[in-house]
Scaffold this motif. Structure first.
Motif, PDB file in Angstrom:
ATOM      1  N   ASP A  62     -13.444 -13.831   3.236  1.00  0.00           N
ATOM      2  CA  ASP A  62     -12.066 -13.623   3.668  1.00  0.00           C
ATOM      3  C   ASP A  62     -11.388 -14.952   3.966  1.00  0.00           C
ATOM      4  O   ASP A  62     -11.869 -15.748   4.766  1.00  0.00           O
ATOM      5  CB  ASP A  62     -12.030 -12.729   4.910  1.00  0.00           C
ATOM      6  CG  ASP A  62     -10.662 -12.134   5.158  1.00  0.00           C
ATOM      7  OD1 ASP A  62      -9.805 -12.220   4.264  1.00  0.00           O
ATOM      8  OD2 ASP A  62     -10.444 -11.591   6.251  1.00  0.00           O
ATOM      9  N   ASN A 107     -20.070 -11.320   8.367  1.00  0.00           N
ATOM     10  CA  ASN A 107     -19.930  -9.906   8.699  1.00  0.00           C
ATOM     11  C   ASN A 107     -21.232  -9.181   8.363  1.00  0.00           C
ATOM     12  O   ASN A 107     -21.635  -9.116   7.202  1.00  0.00           O
ATOM     13  CB  ASN A 107     -18.758  -9.293   7.933  1.00  0.00           C
ATOM     14  CG  ASN A 107     -18.385  -7.922   8.446  1.00  0.00           C
ATOM     15  OD1 ASN A 107     -19.222  -7.196   8.975  1.00  0.00           O
ATOM     16  ND2 ASN A 107     -17.126  -7.565   8.288  1.00  0.00           N
ATOM     17  N   THR A 153      -8.547  -8.660  10.058  1.00  0.00           N
ATOM     18  CA  THR A 153      -8.304  -7.411   9.355  1.00  0.00           C
ATOM     19  C   THR A 153      -6.855  -7.392   8.907  1.00  0.00           C
ATOM     20  O   THR A 153      -6.048  -8.244   9.292  1.00  0.00           O
ATOM     21  CB  THR A 153      -8.563  -6.184  10.259  1.00  0.00           C
ATOM     22  OG1 THR A 153      -7.478  -6.054  11.191  1.00  0.00           O
ATOM     23  CG2 THR A 153      -9.876  -6.309  11.011  1.00  0.00           C
ATOM     24  N   GLU A 154      -6.511  -6.394   8.109  1.00  0.00           N
ATOM     25  CA  GLU A 154      -5.129  -6.281   7.658  1.00  0.00           C
ATOM     26  C   GLU A 154      -4.191  -5.935   8.804  1.00  0.00           C
ATOM     27  O   GLU A 154      -2.979  -6.088   8.689  1.00  0.00           O
ATOM     28  CB  GLU A 154      -5.046  -5.236   6.542  1.00  0.00           C
ATOM     29  CG  GLU A 154      -5.769  -5.682   5.270  1.00  0.00           C
ATOM     30  CD  GLU A 154      -5.657  -4.683   4.138  1.00  0.00           C
ATOM     31  OE1 GLU A 154      -5.041  -3.623   4.356  1.00  0.00           O
ATOM     32  OE2 GLU A 154      -6.188  -4.968   3.053  1.00  0.00           O
TER      33      GLU A 154
END
Length: 342
Positions: A17, A50, A171-172
């Motif tokens: 990410d 993660n 996160t989004e």
């Protein structure tokens, strides 16, 4: 002119990410860059802190985004955590797992016995037995009862391994509590400190490099405190990409131990000449420190200006600093970098 940054290394250890993808989209050019690495015979390992998803799930997500990826190219902090446990415990030892079933599977694959409860002679829980270690990885379902079981085990003095210690998880919807936030709860409750397997500690990156027998890997990431610090701890070259969370001001203020050797816009930078990416003065820019202010002069690519500024300021000691522009080109570059001119 030097060769491509890619050509000087025998593996790419890629953060996900902010480096390979952002939210639900690939970083532009990431697919072409990975394909170019394969064509050059340079293996790729996707390394993620993660621990909530299995390598198969991570690879499937990357494929859905349009990237070629296999499960055996993924290295997670769950795998690293299980490896740390296996190196310190006898085969078949019970390990209390705080995390997802993906972490349970990695503990079992390491030849250990995963349990969810700590047996203290009073609980009567069927799957409980006295564990020899606790392993903790991110799970959105972790609750008080899970932490309570781990607390009981940790107070008995067993080994504690945290897959990672990131306080937040991108996160989004924004930054949410990460595994490190749950680790902090157990640290407060027990006074203990865990062995950390993920970045910035060495186990995850070392495991990824060993999986391809790499001796000159390049770590590529967007976070100074995990990706770059992890590379420094592991003695590996690193490329900081500006496609994720790190800003130009963050890079300038990076403490020793969090400083990359190379700096680029995004993952495709590995296909550029290494000399163009090295954090060093040049690229048409000059910088000097006067009266505690960092002065920039010259013209050229704004990222070359940032490399020049970082090189000069880090040499002077580093930390937060005011930057002054000398001339219109320097003012424009600082604006592009979102650095206010003093």
């Amino acid at each position: 002119m030097s060769g491509r940054l890619l050509d000087g290394h025998d593996a790419l250890l890629l953060d996900l990410d902010g480096t390979v993808f952002r939210g639900g989209e690939l970083v532009p050019g990431a697919d072409r860059t990975v394909d170019a690495a394969r064509e050059a015979g340079v293996p790729v390992r996707y390394t993620t802190n993660n621990a909530s998803r299995s390598p198969e799930q991570v690879a499937a997500h990357l494929v859905d985004l349009g990237l070629r990826a296999r499960a055996d190219e993924v290295r997670t902090s769950a795998q690293a955590g299980a490896s740390v446990l296996a190196g310190r415990l006898p085969a078949g030892a019970a390990v209390l797992v705080v995390g997802t079933d993906a972490l349970v599977d990695e503990v079992r694959a390491a030849g250990l016995r995963p349990v969810r409860r700590h047996a203290d002679g009073r609980s009567g829980v069927q799957d409980g037995q006295t564990p020899e270690a606790v392993v903790q990885g991110h799970s959105p379902d972790t609750g008080w009862r899970d932490l309570a079981e781990a607390c009981l085990a940790l107070r008995s003095g067993v080994l504690w391994v945290a897959c990672n210690a990131d306080l937040t998880l991108p996160t989004e919807r924004g930054q949410l509590p990460g595994n490190g936030a749950m680790v902090a709860a157990l640290r407060a409750a027990t006074g203990r400190e865990p062995v950390v397997a993920g970045k910035p500690e060495r186990p995850l990156l070392d495991q990824a490099a060993r999986s391809v027998d790499a001796t000159r890997p390049l770590v590529v990431g967007d976070r100074l405190d995990t990706d770059i610090a992890g590379a420094v701890n592991a003695g590996m070259d690193s490329l900081l990409v500006m496609s994720g969370v790190t800003t130009a001001a963050d890079a300038l203020a990076a403490p020793e131990g969090h400083r990359p050797r190379y700096l680029g816009a995004d993952l495709s930078a590995v296909l550029r000449p290494a000399d163009d990416l090295r954090v060093a003065p040049g690229g048409g820019w000059r910088a000097e420190v006067r009266d505690g202010v960092l002065h920039l002069a010259g013209s050229g690519d704004p990222l070359a200006a940032l490399r020049t500024l970082c090189a000069v300021w880090w040499e002077a000691g580093g930390g937060p600093v005011a930057v002054a522009a000398e001339g219109d080109s320097a003012r424009s570059a600082l604006a592009d970098l979102d650095l206010a001119s003093a």
